[in-house]
Design an enzyme around this catalytic site. Structure first.
Site, PDB file in Angstrom:
ATOM      1  N   ASP A  88     -11.432  -0.551  36.371  1.00  0.00           N
ATOM      2  CA  ASP A  88     -12.250  -1.645  37.124  1.00  0.00           C
ATOM      3  C   ASP A  88     -11.840  -3.284  36.046  1.00  0.00           C
ATOM      4  O   ASP A  88     -12.130  -4.342  37.079  1.00  0.00           O
ATOM      5  CB  ASP A  88     -13.795  -1.732  36.070  1.00  0.00           C
ATOM      6  CG  ASP A  88     -13.915  -1.621  34.902  1.00  0.00           C
ATOM      7  OD1 ASP A  88     -14.044  -2.393  34.375  1.00  0.00           O
ATOM      8  OD2 ASP A  88     -13.800  -0.183  34.464  1.00  0.00           O
ATOM      9  N   ASP A 157      -8.862   2.728  27.722  1.00  0.00           N
ATOM     10  CA  ASP A 157     -10.720   3.218  28.124  1.00  0.00           C
ATOM     11  C   ASP A 157     -10.491   3.657  28.769  1.00  0.00           C
ATOM     12  O   ASP A 157     -10.629   3.298  30.460  1.00  0.00           O
ATOM     13  CB  ASP A 157     -10.270   1.267  28.750  1.00  0.00           C
ATOM     14  CG  ASP A 157     -11.790   0.936  30.196  1.00  0.00           C
ATOM     15  OD1 ASP A 157     -12.637   1.997  29.075  1.00  0.00           O
ATOM     16  OD2 ASP A 157     -12.261  -0.025  30.016  1.00  0.00           O
ATOM     17  N   SER A 158     -10.885   5.270  28.687  1.00  0.00           N
ATOM     18  CA  SER A 158     -10.427   5.927  29.589  1.00  0.00           C
ATOM     19  C   SER A 158     -11.999   6.982  29.845  1.00  0.00           C
ATOM     20  O   SER A 158     -13.523   6.357  29.255  1.00  0.00           O
ATOM     21  CB  SER A 158     -10.289   7.157  28.666  1.00  0.00           C
ATOM     22  OG  SER A 158     -10.673   7.959  27.761  1.00  0.00           O
ATOM     23  N   ASP A 160     -14.655   9.887  30.506  1.00  0.00           N
ATOM     24  CA  ASP A 160     -14.244  11.558  29.339  1.00  0.00           C
ATOM     25  C   ASP A 160     -13.410  12.284  29.678  1.00  0.00           C
ATOM     26  O   ASP A 160     -12.796  12.128  30.771  1.00  0.00           O
ATOM     27  CB  ASP A 160     -15.645  12.286  30.344  1.00  0.00           C
ATOM     28  CG  ASP A 160     -17.441  11.501  30.177  1.00  0.00           C
ATOM     29  OD1 ASP A 160     -16.821  10.550  29.224  1.00  0.00           O
ATOM     30  OD2 ASP A 160     -18.207  11.415  30.708  1.00  0.00           O
TER      31      ASP A 160
HETATM   32  N1  SAM Z   1     -16.146   2.568  30.658  1.00  0.00           N
HETATM   33  C1  SAM Z   1     -15.917   3.423  31.693  1.00  0.00           C
HETATM   34  C2  SAM Z   1     -16.802   4.361  31.279  1.00  0.00           C
HETATM   35  O1  SAM Z   1     -16.410   5.148  30.086  1.00  0.00           O
HETATM   36  O2  SAM Z   1     -17.266   5.429  31.577  1.00  0.00           O
HETATM   37  C3  SAM Z   1     -13.929   3.772  32.034  1.00  0.00           C
HETATM   38  C4  SAM Z   1     -13.626   3.176  32.494  1.00  0.00           C
HETATM   39  S1  SAM Z   1     -12.649   3.332  33.276  1.00  0.00           S
HETATM   40  C5  SAM Z   1     -12.903   2.881  35.280  1.00  0.00           C
HETATM   41  C6  SAM Z   1     -11.721   4.581  32.742  1.00  0.00           C
HETATM   42  C7  SAM Z   1     -10.090   4.585  34.252  1.00  0.00           C
HETATM   43  O3  SAM Z   1      -9.576   5.632  33.612  1.00  0.00           O
HETATM   44  C8  SAM Z   1     -11.309   5.848  35.581  1.00  0.00           C
HETATM   45  O4  SAM Z   1     -10.601   4.838  36.687  1.00  0.00           O
HETATM   46  C9  SAM Z   1      -9.096   6.575  35.707  1.00  0.00           C
HETATM   47  O5  SAM Z   1      -8.505   6.741  36.408  1.00  0.00           O
HETATM   48  C10 SAM Z   1      -8.993   5.667  34.693  1.00  0.00           C
HETATM   49  N2  SAM Z   1      -8.197   7.435  33.862  1.00  0.00           N
HETATM   50  C11 SAM Z   1      -8.419   8.409  33.106  1.00  0.00           C
HETATM   51  N3  SAM Z   1      -7.353   9.107  32.815  1.00  0.00           N
HETATM   52  C12 SAM Z   1      -5.761   8.635  32.630  1.00  0.00           C
HETATM   53  C13 SAM Z   1      -5.018   8.467  32.872  1.00  0.00           C
HETATM   54  N4  SAM Z   1      -3.845   9.243  32.227  1.00  0.00           N
HETATM   55  N5  SAM Z   1      -3.841   7.494  32.299  1.00  0.00           N
HETATM   56  C14 SAM Z   1      -4.328   5.981  32.930  1.00  0.00           C
HETATM   57  N6  SAM Z   1      -6.026   6.262  33.017  1.00  0.00           N
HETATM   58  C15 SAM Z   1      -6.409   7.247  33.425  1.00  0.00           C
END
Ligand code: SAM
Length: 285
Positions: A88, A157-158, A160
């Site tokens: 985001d 910032d991932s 779950d």
């Molecule tokens: N604030 C948020 C929450 O805790 O609900 C998290 C925000 S951010 C949108 C999380 C992002 O991590 C997602 O867009 C997802 O696609 C990304 N993500 C998940 N696994 C990942 C990985 N292995 N490498 C890079 N990004 C990843």
């Protein structure tokens, strides 16, 4: 057309959080997850991945302030910063407010999240084209395995620990994180909730303790995550999050915040007793 549209995030099989929706702005399915952006009545625009609330315009500042400014004000001069996930753009936006930063690399696996936020949630995505930004659409796990760079601060910032985010909670990933942190580097990670996900917190802290000399947990209040009280883990090769925090740097920065402040920086590490008991032995004071 249903004029009484609500979106409900279902958590496990016993809890739901409902928000009134005015308009669906975007709905897509990437190779990783479903991505939806809706305009809500009370929380502004909201991003959901796989039906789980990621950010809402109303309260995103609390999450992004606390995931970013705690490590950025403990490290005396963070120049090279890495954000894993964070599609985001809110975390990168806050990182870039620090004038010491020379480069902010963000590795987000899902281009659809970035594109949808660029189009519909400029409040968080507005700095993704900043000249100091290095945006990579790719897997954070692979990135930390292969990079030769050293980072002063890494922010995980991932989502779950499901699907592509699962390895972001594992030991191999944190060994790679350790290897690409500078000698006084800090890593802060999305640490779930002590109310409903203490098992995930325990498992993440066990992993961090295998790799780092000391680990800490701090919390903040989020309106739209199950349980409300949410947390971040803090681990460093060198720094203590409170003893090495020079609060005058917050004033000297001239930055203004809606959630973070120098008192809250230290107070956030004080946990409720049930969390202290549940995480005993896994966090340092
Ligand atoms: N604030 C948020 C929450 O805790 O609900 C998290 C925000 S951010 C949108 C999380 C992002 O991590 C997602 O867009 C997802 O696609 C990304 N993500 C998940 N696994 C990942 C990985 N292995 N490498 C890079 N990004 C990843």
């Amino acid at each position: 057309m249903n004029s009484d549209l609500w979106v409900e995030e279902k958590f496990k099989d016993f809890l739901g959080l409902r928000l009134k929706v005015e308009k669906v702005l975007f709905s897509g399915k990437s190779e990783f997850q479903t991505v939806d952006v809706v305009e809500t009545k009370g929380h502004g625009k909201m991003l959901l991945n796989d039906g789980l609330i990621m950010v809402t315009e109303r309260d995103e500042f609390a999450y992004h302030d606390m995931i970013t400014h705690v490590p950025m004000f403990v490290h005396p001069s963070p120049k090279n910063v890495l954000v894993i996930g964070g599609g985001d753009g809110g975390t990168a936006r806050e990182v870039l407010r620090h004038t010491s930063v020379e480069k902010c690399t963000m590795v987000e696996i899902d281009g659809m999240v970035v594109d949808a936020c660029r189009e519909y949630i400029p409040q968080t995505s507005k700095d993704l084209d900043h000249p100091k930004m290095n945006l990579i659409i790719g897997d954070g796990v692979e990135f930390v395995k292969n990079t030769n760079e050293k980072f002063d601060v890494i922010i995980v910032d991932s989502t779950d620990p499901i699907g592509p985010a699962q390895p972001l909670f594992g030991e191999d990933f944190y060994k790679d994180i350790y290897a690409c942190l500078s000698d006084n580097g800090i890593v802060v990670s999305q640490g779930e909730s002590s109310w409903y996900a203490m098992d995930i917190q325990q498992s993440l802290l066990k992993v961090l303790n295998q790799v780092f000399p000391a680990c800490y947990l701090y919390s903040f209040s989020n309106l739209t995550y199950p349980g409300g009280l949410w947390s971040f883990t803090f681990a460093s090769k060198k720094y203590h999050p409170i003893n090495d925090f020079e609060s005058k740097r917050v004033e000297e920065s001239g930055l203004e915040f809606d959630y973070y402040n120098k008192e809250l920086h230290s107070a956030a590490f004080a946990l409720p007793s049930f969390a202290k008991k549940g995480l005993k032995g896994l966090i340092k004071n």
